[in-house]
Scaffold this motif. Structure first.
Motif, mmCIF file in Angstrom:
data_model
loop_
_atom_site.group_PDB
_atom_site.id
_atom_site.type_symbol
_atom_site.label_atom_id
_atom_site.label_comp_id
_atom_site.label_asym_id
_atom_site.label_seq_id
_atom_site.Cartn_x
_atom_site.Cartn_y
_atom_site.Cartn_z
ATOM 1 N N ASN A 26 0.825 -1.201 0.000
ATOM 2 C CA ASN A 26 0.000 0.000 0.000
ATOM 3 C C ASN A 26 0.866 1.260 0.000
ATOM 4 O O ASN A 26 0.587 2.220 -0.705
ATOM 5 N N LEU B 12 1.208 -0.379 -4.645
ATOM 6 C CA LEU B 12 1.203 -1.610 -5.431
ATOM 7 C C LEU B 12 -0.004 -2.460 -5.065
ATOM 8 O O LEU B 12 -0.471 -2.437 -3.928
ATOM 9 N N ASP B 13 -0.469 -3.238 -6.009
ATOM 10 C CA ASP B 13 -1.594 -4.142 -5.816
ATOM 11 C C ASP B 13 -1.068 -5.495 -5.360
ATOM 12 O O ASP B 13 -0.066 -5.975 -5.876
ATOM 13 N N GLU B 14 -1.744 -6.115 -4.397
ATOM 14 C CA GLU B 14 -1.312 -7.423 -3.898
ATOM 15 C C GLU B 14 -1.237 -8.483 -4.984
ATOM 16 O O GLU B 14 -0.466 -9.438 -4.879
ATOM 17 N N SER B 15 -1.993 -8.317 -6.042
ATOM 18 C CA SER B 15 -1.989 -9.312 -7.115
ATOM 19 C C SER B 15 -0.777 -9.172 -8.036
ATOM 20 O O SER B 15 -0.610 -9.954 -8.956
ATOM 21 N N GLU B 16 0.070 -8.180 -7.778
ATOM 22 C CA GLU B 16 1.200 -7.914 -8.669
ATOM 23 C C GLU B 16 2.387 -8.844 -8.457
ATOM 24 O O GLU B 16 3.389 -8.721 -9.145
#
Length: 185
Positions: free
Chosen positions: A84, A88-92
């Motif tokens: 966060n 960034l997105d956790e799915s990255e």
């Protein structure tokens, strides 16, 4: 125990005996200009609080050059809070590491040691920790550090407006990343 050697560099785990050296570095105005700010000289208590917390998820290390301690590097696996922070997105990706570092002995600046440190640490993180990406956020005005990171294989991803408090104001930072499989220079 962390001990990584890439001649003439050694990266080893921070010990209690390094506290006075960190205190010295973090009271040098030249170093503080780039790391923390000249208005944030560290007391011994601040060094203890910042670098020696009881609960710690960071790998805190000392950089040695030909056996001489000259700097500090920390790295850490990003979890939700860190992802966060960098936007960034956790799915990255599941193995994204963050890193922060400085050379605390200015006589070792501008000698290519920073590039050598980052290149060897990227190899280490990929091989030993299965890092898929490594990210950092240098301040946008710090062109020397950014050039070093780019020479090591990092690339600028996005500008992070007013990301970090430094010397009395919020400063813009660059989110920079390296991806596994990219050439390590």
């Amino acid at each position: 125990m962390i001990r990584y050697r890439s001649n003439p560099l050694t990266v080893r785990r921070l010990t209690r005996f390094d506290a006075s050296m960190l205190h010295k570095w973090l009271n040098d105005p030249e170093v503080l200009r780039y790391y923390g700010g000249r208005d944030r000289a560290h007391t011994p208590e601040m060094v203890q609080e910042h670098f020696y917390p009881e609960e710690d998820q960071l790998y805190r290390c000392i950089l040695e050059y030909e056996g001489q301690p000259i700097g500090y590097i920390q790295f850490y696996l990003l979890e939700a809070e860190g992802l966060n922070y960098f936007g960034l997105d956790e799915s990255e990706g599941t193995r994204i590491f963050g890193t922060d570092q400085f050379i605390g002995e200015p006589t070792y600046w501008n000698r290519g040691i920073g590039k050598q440190l980052m290149s060897s640490m990227l190899r280490y993180l990929e091989e030993e920790h299965q890092a898929s990406r490594v990210v950092m956020d240098p301040q946008a005005w710090n062109e020397r550090a950014i050039a070093c990171y780019e020479k090591s294989g990092f690339r600028k991803v996005k500008l992070l407006p007013e990301q970090e408090w430094h010397e009395g104001e919020k400063r813009d930072c660059w989110l920079m990343e390296w991806r596994a499989g990219a050439a390590i220079l």
